[in-house]
Design a protein around this motif. Structure first.
Motif, PDB file in Angstrom:
ATOM      1  N   GLU A  39       1.103  -1.529   0.026  1.00 28.26           N
ATOM      2  CA  GLU A  39       0.390   0.076  -0.114  1.00 28.26           C
ATOM      3  C   GLU A  39       1.309   1.425  -0.107  1.00 28.26           C
ATOM      4  OE1 GLU A  39      -3.165  -0.062   2.944  1.00 28.26           O
ATOM      5  OE2 GLU A  39      -3.949  -2.108   2.377  1.00 28.26           O
ATOM      6  N   GLU A  40       1.712   1.237   0.723  1.00 28.37           N
ATOM      7  CA  GLU A  40       3.141   2.170   0.956  1.00 28.37           C
ATOM      8  C   GLU A  40       3.482   2.795  -0.623  1.00 28.37           C
ATOM      9  OE1 GLU A  40       5.292   1.264   3.600  1.00 28.37           O
ATOM     10  OE2 GLU A  40       4.307   2.059   5.470  1.00 28.37           O
ATOM     11  N   PHE A  41       4.016   1.054  -1.204  1.00 27.84           N
ATOM     12  CA  PHE A  41       4.315   1.379  -2.881  1.00 27.84           C
ATOM     13  C   PHE A  41       3.408   2.355  -3.516  1.00 27.84           C
ATOM     14  CE2 PHE A  41       5.367   0.024  -6.488  1.00 27.84           C
ATOM     15  CZ  PHE A  41       6.605   0.121  -6.906  1.00 27.84           C
ATOM     16  N   SER A  42       2.146   1.305  -3.299  1.00 24.59           N
ATOM     17  CA  SER A  42       0.955   2.081  -4.235  1.00 24.59           C
ATOM     18  C   SER A  42       0.915   3.820  -4.222  1.00 24.59           C
ATOM     19  CB  SER A  42      -0.270   1.011  -3.865  1.00 24.59           C
ATOM     20  OG  SER A  42      -1.371   1.571  -4.858  1.00 24.59           O
ATOM     21  N   LEU A  43       0.653   4.375  -2.846  1.00 24.12           N
ATOM     22  CA  LEU A  43       0.720   5.577  -3.170  1.00 24.12           C
ATOM     23  C   LEU A  43       2.273   6.309  -3.110  1.00 24.12           C
ATOM     24  CD1 LEU A  43      -0.931   7.497  -1.461  1.00 24.12           C
ATOM     25  CD2 LEU A  43       0.232   6.925   0.586  1.00 24.12           C
ATOM     26  N   TRP A  44       2.658   5.727  -2.518  1.00 20.60           N
ATOM     27  CA  TRP A  44       4.540   5.851  -3.915  1.00 20.60           C
ATOM     28  C   TRP A  44       4.192   6.407  -5.023  1.00 20.60           C
ATOM     29  CZ3 TRP A  44       8.003   4.961  -6.510  1.00 20.60           C
ATOM     30  CH2 TRP A  44       9.214   5.714  -6.873  1.00 20.60           C
ATOM     31  N   MET A  45       4.188   4.977  -5.973  1.00 19.23           N
ATOM     32  CA  MET A  45       3.546   5.407  -7.355  1.00 19.23           C
ATOM     33  C   MET A  45       2.320   6.567  -7.619  1.00 19.23           C
ATOM     34  SD  MET A  45       5.336   3.384  -8.729  1.00 19.23           S
ATOM     35  CE  MET A  45       4.898   2.865 -10.244  1.00 19.23           C
ATOM     36  N   CYS A  46       1.466   6.122  -7.178  1.00 18.06           N
ATOM     37  CA  CYS A  46       0.436   7.750  -7.206  1.00 18.06           C
ATOM     38  C   CYS A  46       1.300   8.257  -6.819  1.00 18.06           C
ATOM     39  CB  CYS A  46      -0.452   7.473  -6.525  1.00 18.06           C
ATOM     40  SG  CYS A  46      -1.516   5.833  -6.685  1.00 18.06           S
ATOM     41  N   GLN A  47       1.606   9.482  -5.989  1.00 17.21           N
ATOM     42  CA  GLN A  47       2.415  10.331  -6.004  1.00 17.21           C
ATOM     43  C   GLN A  47       2.943  10.744  -6.728  1.00 17.21           C
ATOM     44  OE1 GLN A  47       4.469   9.558  -1.730  1.00 17.21           O
ATOM     45  NE2 GLN A  47       2.600  10.836  -1.075  1.00 17.21           N
ATOM     46  N   MET A  48       4.329  10.047  -7.001  1.00 20.34           N
ATOM     47  CA  MET A  48       4.951   9.700  -8.972  1.00 20.34           C
ATOM     48  C   MET A  48       4.462  10.313  -9.599  1.00 20.34           C
ATOM     49  SD  MET A  48       8.327   9.906  -7.221  1.00 20.34           S
ATOM     50  CE  MET A  48       7.565  11.001  -6.148  1.00 20.34           C
TER      51      MET A  48
END
Length: 109
Positions: A39-48
């Motif tokens: 989930e943290e990675f998914s959030l980071w990907m969304c932020q990027m």
């Protein structure tokens, strides 16, 4: 304005932008299998993705447009300088011709 004065360039509300990310749609795994790290990675990907699509790419395009305008302005300025130089030379010739005529008139008188 100045980039430093625009807080939207450096921060954003993750909860507000959560629905924006199409990366969620790309994952085929069931939601139960996601870990906190996923989930943290998914959030980071969304932020990027949001950063690149909303901030970086438009800024890059704007920079390209500005560079092209600067190039066009330099070319135009060079052309105008050449025209001014030609007009100055013509004016100098005209003045020199007129002075020569006046000198001839004074010699004749």
């Amino acid at each position: 304005g100045d980039i430093k004065d625009d807080p939207s360039l450096f921060s954003w509300d993750a909860e507000e932008q959560q629905d924006f990310c199409p990366a969620k749609e790309l994952t085929d795994e069931p939601k139960e299998a996601k870990t906190e790290q996923d989930e943290e990675f998914s959030l980071w990907m969304c932020q990027m993705q949001i950063f690149f699509t909303a901030k970086f790419f438009p800024a890059y395009q704007h920079e390209k447009v500005l560079k092209e305008k600067i190039k066009e302005n330099r070319i135009r300025d060079a052309e105008l300088a050449e025209l001014r130089k030609m007009k100055d030379e013509e004016l100098a010739k005209f003045i020199a011709g007129r002075e020569a005529e006046e000198a001839k008139k004074q010699e004749a008188a």
